[in-house]
Design a protein around this motif. Structure first.
Motif, PDB file in Angstrom:
ATOM      1  N   CYS A  95       0.828  -1.205   0.000  1.00 33.58           N
ATOM      2  CA  CYS A  95       0.000   0.000   0.000  1.00 33.58           C
ATOM      3  C   CYS A  95       0.869   1.266   0.000  1.00 33.58           C
ATOM      4  O   CYS A  95       1.648   1.480   0.928  1.00 33.58           O
ATOM      5  N   PRO A  96       0.712   2.116  -1.017  1.00 31.70           N
ATOM      6  CA  PRO A  96       1.458   3.379  -1.018  1.00 31.70           C
ATOM      7  C   PRO A  96       0.846   4.331   0.006  1.00 31.70           C
ATOM      8  O   PRO A  96      -0.375   4.405   0.146  1.00 31.70           O
ATOM      9  N   ARG A  97       1.734   5.041   0.719  1.00 30.21           N
ATOM     10  CA  ARG A  97       1.239   5.947   1.745  1.00 30.21           C
ATOM     11  C   ARG A  97       2.261   7.026   2.049  1.00 30.21           C
ATOM     12  O   ARG A  97       3.451   6.833   1.864  1.00 30.21           O
ATOM     13  N   ILE A  98       1.729   8.144   2.500  1.00 31.86           N
ATOM     14  CA  ILE A  98       2.556   9.241   2.982  1.00 31.86           C
ATOM     15  C   ILE A  98       2.134   9.504   4.417  1.00 31.86           C
ATOM     16  O   ILE A  98       0.946   9.695   4.694  1.00 31.86           O
ATOM     17  N   LEU A  99       3.101   9.511   5.309  1.00 31.89           N
ATOM     18  CA  LEU A  99       2.837   9.734   6.724  1.00 31.89           C
ATOM     19  C   LEU A  99       3.594  10.968   7.181  1.00 31.89           C
ATOM     20  O   LEU A  99       4.742  11.182   6.771  1.00 31.89           O
ATOM     21  N   ILE A 100       2.942  11.765   8.005  1.00 30.31           N
ATOM     22  CA  ILE A 100       3.562  12.996   8.507  1.00 30.31           C
ATOM     23  C   ILE A 100       3.405  13.083  10.014  1.00 30.31           C
ATOM     24  O   ILE A 100       2.426  12.591  10.577  1.00 30.31           O
ATOM     25  N   TRP A 101       4.390  13.714  10.659  1.00 31.47           N
ATOM     26  CA  TRP A 101       4.306  14.003  12.077  1.00 31.47           C
ATOM     27  C   TRP A 101       5.263  15.147  12.393  1.00 31.47           C
ATOM     28  O   TRP A 101       6.163  15.457  11.614  1.00 31.47           O
ATOM     29  N   ALA A 102       5.019  15.756  13.530  1.00 27.37           N
ATOM     30  CA  ALA A 102       5.835  16.898  13.947  1.00 27.37           C
ATOM     31  C   ALA A 102       7.115  16.414  14.620  1.00 27.37           C
ATOM     32  O   ALA A 102       7.152  15.351  15.244  1.00 27.37           O
ATOM     33  N   THR A 103       8.158  17.225  14.479  1.00 28.58           N
ATOM     34  CA  THR A 103       9.421  17.011  15.187  1.00 28.58           C
ATOM     35  C   THR A 103       9.711  18.272  15.992  1.00 28.58           C
ATOM     36  O   THR A 103       8.941  19.239  15.944  1.00 28.58           O
ATOM     37  N   GLU A 104      10.817  18.282  16.672  1.00 29.51           N
ATOM     38  CA  GLU A 104      11.199  19.478  17.426  1.00 29.51           C
ATOM     39  C   GLU A 104      11.391  20.681  16.507  1.00 29.51           C
ATOM     40  O   GLU A 104      11.245  21.820  16.933  1.00 29.51           O
ATOM     41  N   ALA A 105      11.734  20.415  15.240  1.00 26.54           N
ATOM     42  CA  ALA A 105      11.991  21.498  14.290  1.00 26.54           C
ATOM     43  C   ALA A 105      10.737  21.960  13.544  1.00 26.54           C
ATOM     44  O   ALA A 105      10.801  22.885  12.734  1.00 26.54           O
ATOM     45  N   THR A 106       9.600  21.336  13.804  1.00 28.34           N
ATOM     46  CA  THR A 106       8.373  21.680  13.082  1.00 28.34           C
ATOM     47  C   THR A 106       7.861  23.054  13.486  1.00 28.34           C
ATOM     48  O   THR A 106       7.742  23.359  14.674  1.00 28.34           O
ATOM     49  N   LEU A 107       7.565  23.852  12.490  1.00 24.15           N
ATOM     50  CA  LEU A 107       7.003  25.186  12.718  1.00 24.15           C
ATOM     51  C   LEU A 107       5.554  25.063  13.182  1.00 24.15           C
ATOM     52  O   LEU A 107       4.813  24.178  12.729  1.00 24.15           O
ATOM     53  N   ASP A 108       5.141  25.976  14.051  1.00 23.19           N
ATOM     54  CA  ASP A 108       3.756  25.979  14.528  1.00 23.19           C
ATOM     55  C   ASP A 108       2.776  26.087  13.368  1.00 23.19           C
ATOM     56  O   ASP A 108       1.708  25.466  13.396  1.00 23.19           O
ATOM     57  N   SER A 109       3.134  26.848  12.342  1.00 26.27           N
ATOM     58  CA  SER A 109       2.233  27.022  11.197  1.00 26.27           C
ATOM     59  C   SER A 109       2.040  25.705  10.439  1.00 26.27           C
ATOM     60  O   SER A 109       0.929  25.397  10.001  1.00 26.27           O
TER      61      SER A 109
END
Length: 174
Positions: free
Chosen positions: A55-69
């Motif tokens: 199954c093709p997929r894209i997963l995202i999550w925040a890291t310490e470097a992730t901007l609030d926006s």
């Protein structure tokens, strides 16, 4: 920390190192990652594999470097999000996966999204069957987002989020 390997095969007695079926472009000095290895994922990132293998997929999550926006735009209050193509929803809903727990000794941390590898034969400690993958993702605080195509999401790699693409060669139009 616990390590897992996901498979659709309920009868694995030992994991034997093997080369990847489709070699990836690796940075210099890391070409060995295409060679014979046993792959595992640590428990904090196991949601990357709560999907049928192809199954093709894209997963995202925040890291310490992730901007609030970026967090506000893409995640809100969610831990992570997983994008899949609508054409895969039946397979996701009907899939039965085996989550094998593996001993952590003999594994080395790749320092990338919870991935670990072993160059040795590994015997699993336990096996759990997963039958409702959408609910399994929800229990891990991962929102399953269904889209017609993953192609418009290529821009996610330009955000400050961690973006992981798996089996994208199987995505329509990729």
């Amino acid at each position: 920390m616990r390590l897992y390997h996901f498979s659709d095969d309920p009868g694995i007695v030992t994991f034997v190192p093997r080369a990847v079926l489709v070699p990836s472009q690796r940075t210099p000095g890391r070409e060995w990652l295409n060679g014979p290895l046993v792959w595992a994922i640590e428990d904090d990132f196991d949601f990357l594999y709560h999907f049928p293998r192809e199954c093709p997929r894209i997963l995202i999550w925040a890291t310490e470097a992730t901007l609030d926006s970026d967090r506000a735009t893409w995640l809100g209050s969610r831990r992570a999000a997983a994008y899949v193509e609508r054409s895969w929803m039946t397979a996701i809903s009907e899939a039965v996966l085996q989550r094998y727990e593996l001993p952590a000794d003999h594994f080395e941390n790749l320092g990338d999204a919870g991935m670990w590898v072993s160059r040795e034969v590994v015997k699993p400690l336990a096996r759990v069957e997963l039958t409702d993958l959408p609910s399994s993702l929800a229990s891990r605080e991962v929102e399953l987002r269904v889209v017609d195509s993953l192609v418009p999401l290529k821009a996610l790699w330009a955000t400050s989020l961690h973006t992981s693409g798996i089996r994208l060669r199987n995505a329509s139009g990729w």
